[in-house]
Design an enzyme around this catalytic site. Sequence first.
Site, PDB file in Angstrom:
ATOM      1  N   ARG A 162      -1.138  -1.798  -2.956  1.00  0.00           N
ATOM      2  CA  ARG A 162      -1.745  -2.719  -3.917  1.00  0.00           C
ATOM      3  C   ARG A 162      -2.427  -3.880  -3.230  1.00  0.00           C
ATOM      4  O   ARG A 162      -1.978  -4.296  -2.160  1.00  0.00           O
ATOM      5  CB  ARG A 162      -0.660  -3.282  -4.844  1.00  0.00           C
ATOM      6  CG  ARG A 162      -0.129  -2.285  -5.847  1.00  0.00           C
ATOM      7  CD  ARG A 162       0.897  -2.946  -6.750  1.00  0.00           C
ATOM      8  NE  ARG A 162       1.882  -3.669  -5.983  1.00  0.00           N
ATOM      9  CZ  ARG A 162       2.463  -4.801  -6.410  1.00  0.00           C
ATOM     10  NH1 ARG A 162       2.139  -5.327  -7.570  1.00  0.00           N
ATOM     11  NH2 ARG A 162       3.368  -5.406  -5.664  1.00  0.00           N
ATOM     12  N   SER A 200       6.224  -2.115   4.096  1.00  0.00           N
ATOM     13  CA  SER A 200       7.582  -1.629   3.815  1.00  0.00           C
ATOM     14  C   SER A 200       8.073  -0.582   4.801  1.00  0.00           C
ATOM     15  O   SER A 200       8.469   0.532   4.417  1.00  0.00           O
ATOM     16  CB  SER A 200       7.628  -1.073   2.383  1.00  0.00           C
ATOM     17  OG  SER A 200       7.192  -2.052   1.494  1.00  0.00           O
ATOM     18  N   ASP A 238       9.220  -5.689   2.231  1.00  0.00           N
ATOM     19  CA  ASP A 238       9.282  -5.863   0.776  1.00  0.00           C
ATOM     20  C   ASP A 238      10.638  -6.389   0.308  1.00  0.00           C
ATOM     21  O   ASP A 238      10.741  -7.030  -0.738  1.00  0.00           O
ATOM     22  CB  ASP A 238       8.878  -4.593   0.031  1.00  0.00           C
ATOM     23  CG  ASP A 238       9.679  -3.369   0.425  1.00  0.00           C
ATOM     24  OD1 ASP A 238       9.632  -2.400  -0.343  1.00  0.00           O
ATOM     25  OD2 ASP A 238      10.349  -3.382   1.466  1.00  0.00           O
TER      26      ASP A 238
END
Length: 458
Positions: free
Chosen positions: A78, A145, A198
């Site tokens: 994203r 992540s 994350d």
Amino acid sequence: MVAAAAAERVVAELREACAAPAARLNEVAAAMEAEMRAGLREEGGSKIKMIISYVDNLPTGNEEGFFYALDLGGTNFRVLRVHLAGKEKRVQRESKEVSIPPHLMSGSASELFGFIASALARFIADEGRSNVFEDKQRELGFTFSFPVRQTSIASGTLIKWTKAFSIDDAIGEDVVAELQTAMEKHGVDMRVAALINDTVGTLAAGRYNDEDVVIGVILGTGSNAAYVEEATAIPKFEGELPKSGNMVVNTEWGNFYSSCLPITEYDQALDEESLNPGEQIFEKLISGMYLGEIVRRVLLKIASQSMLFGNINHTKLKTRFILRTPDISAMHHDETPDLRIVAEKLADNLKISDTSLETRKMVVEICDIVTSRSARLAAAGIVGILRKIGRAVPGDERRSVIAIDGGLFEHYAEFRQCLESTLVELLGKEASRSVAVKLTKDGSGLGAALIAAAHSQH
Ligand SMILES: Nc1ncnc2c1ncn2[C@@H]1O[C@H](COP(=O)(O)OP(=O)(O)O)[C@@H](O)[C@H]1O
Ligand SMILES: O=P(O)(O)OC[C@H]1O[C@@H](O)[C@H](O)[C@@H](O)[C@@H]1O
């Protein structure tokens, strides 16, 4: 019926092998705590990396301004622009999510980072000429992540890939430098103000709205946890002690292993055939990428040992990852009297049709056994961290909040309820009153922007 008896035996053995009674979970929690201490003592001291994040002050709530965030997770990517408005805490977010093309997960570093930079360039181009930045350079929080050995708040080298990624030429490279190079190639003028995991983002986003948040957990495609440690409790930390006295540590608990873990033949086969054999054993027992696959392997065993599913073609049943965790979640939550959703999932995904209601009930039970083990182990990991920081133990009155994100926790109600009830079971009624679990969305976006804001050069 012979077929049913043979199938029942497989399920009985599965139930026994997955058993995670409180006594065993307390052993897991104690082993987790011991591995945490070993990983903090020296680099390589434990399978769990206990990565120093260089985030030593969490959001105050006063953060202001526009910041960008990039979120590279296990299944999606994203780009976000976040407007932080100080104490009013009105956070405006515009974001664009793209699925990561599978070929990029095993291509080259330049292809992956080129894809990321081009998405960022398009996002900015779509903004048009916004004057909010005037002459100031845009700043970015980069949520990545995967396990990275951080060398500062905005630099770090990739230790290894996990989940479904395996891009050899990126290992050992500084992921911020890779991104910066790709951004320059795509004409994106932006400074990476922070590189975060994350779980650290989830912890920061949680703390933004609740000052008692002390742990951030991801239960999504993969699984991991970060927490607030006392800087003096990190023997391997050689930097200057932060003023706050705290340091957020990314445990990378997915790589935890202990002989007390309830590991089955299905887990062993899954691990042997995985992209990273021998690695991420705890993650392979608990995270969303794997739960559906474990259930598939059990159903394949039943099909090979009995005629319970009739005379079916095993091609689908032998296809790895064809059964996904959202599928077992749907079957597990099937409340129709004839378990019609179970029938549909078995037919659509595995070409198993005309099952009896008894057989469908057995499939639901297999989902419950696998998912309960996962949720109970995740709870044991959280208890291990709480005990490491002396929280929720007898005599500790402080409120402790665990911020959790990830599609498994968010969308799988049975999983979430089992995790929460196991926390009460392990902590006891008294101590668990001071513990709260909060679904904390978008730590990868808001958390990254908040930490970028805390390290802004403007
Ligand atoms: N309805 C669902 N039920 C159970 N698990 C789900 C559901 N939807 C998504 N998931 C799990 O969540 C994972 C996606 O988690 P998410 O946090 O959105 O992304 P990522 O973990 O890749 O950053 C999927 O891989 C899947 O395992
Ligand atoms: O958000 P995702 O993709 O599920 O990632 C969760 C965890 O997945 C693990 O595999 C990574 O090593 C961690 O760094 C990460 O936090």
